[in-house]
Design a protein around this motif. Structure first.
Motif: not given
Length: 242
Positions: A88-110
């Protein structure tokens, strides 16, 4: 560019042991987080990285992907062990205790890495403005200060900056524990020893700063619930019903 998501999931959390296996609606916290990440459709693959057979079985029994790791001091160390042999090239770490994260902020990070052709940025993360004095003082809320290009200068459990000059308005930002790494930066992190600031604050991203790696911070207005203590679980359940 192959992009994957990894959810570090430790069973014996210091402040709330077993929190990831608590029910949130009709699913556990970790299963809810996993499902929400998969449903963003941003990733080539999604994994849970855990040292717990309970969590491993929770994910795999429902058809999800999980990787068993050993004992690790931080989520970044756990993820580095999990992805060492994954292409892989890019790894997104989503914390297991952050269940409500949505698509928009993840897309911003990528997008940070897609707009970084010289590969100068090691990782990116999220921040959200704090307006409540009690939340600013709360050591469970990690605060971050940045430079004028939104690169992190420091993270702390203390309120930073210290507002000595009361006539000047000061903004405070909470660090949301979602990271996007270049794989090589993550593996480098795992090979480096902790230094005193990280040990004192118990904030893993300080290690990146202490070794000169650049962290791009993205401001978000997303309001979710990070589950650190039992009271947070009740807030999360209320949010789910709203």
């Amino acid at each position: 560019m192959k992009i994957i998501a990894v959810i570090p999931a430790r069973y014996q959390a210091t402040r709330f042991p077993g929190k990831l296996m608590q029910l949130l609606g009709d699913k556990t916290v970790i299963a809810t987080t996993y499902q929400n990440v998969v449903e963003t459709e941003l990733f080539d693959e999604v994994f849970v990285a855990t040292d717990s057979e309970i969590i491993f079985n929770e994910i795999t029994s429902a058809g999800g992907n999980a990787v068993m790791t050993g004992q690790h001091d931080t989520g970044s160390d756990r993820i580095a062990a999990a992805v060492a042999n994954i292409e892989c090239d890019i790894i997104v770490n989503v914390q297991g205790d952050e269940p409500f994260l949505k698509t928009a902020p993840l897309r911003q990070l990528i997008s940070v890495f897609k707009e970084d052709p010289n590969e100068e940025i090691s990782l990116a993360s999220l921040k959200i403005k704090l307006n409540d004095a009690q939340e600013i003082e709360d050591p469970n809320n990690v605060k971050v200060i940045t430079d004028n290009q939104d690169f992190a200068l420091y993270f702390s459990r203390s309120p930073i900056p210290y507002a000595r000059e009361k006539s000047v308005h000061t903004d405070y930002f909470k660090h949301i524990g979602v990271y996007t790494f270049r794989k090589n930066a993550l593996l480098k992190f795992a090979s480096l020893p902790m230094r005193p600031l990280e040990v004192a604050e118990k904030i893993e991203c300080i290690r990146y700063l202490e070794y000169g790696m650049k962290i791009k911070m993205i401001e978000t207005n997303f309001i979710g619930v990070g589950i650190d203590v039992p009271e947070d679980l009740e807030r999360a359940r209320a949010l789910l019903k709203s």
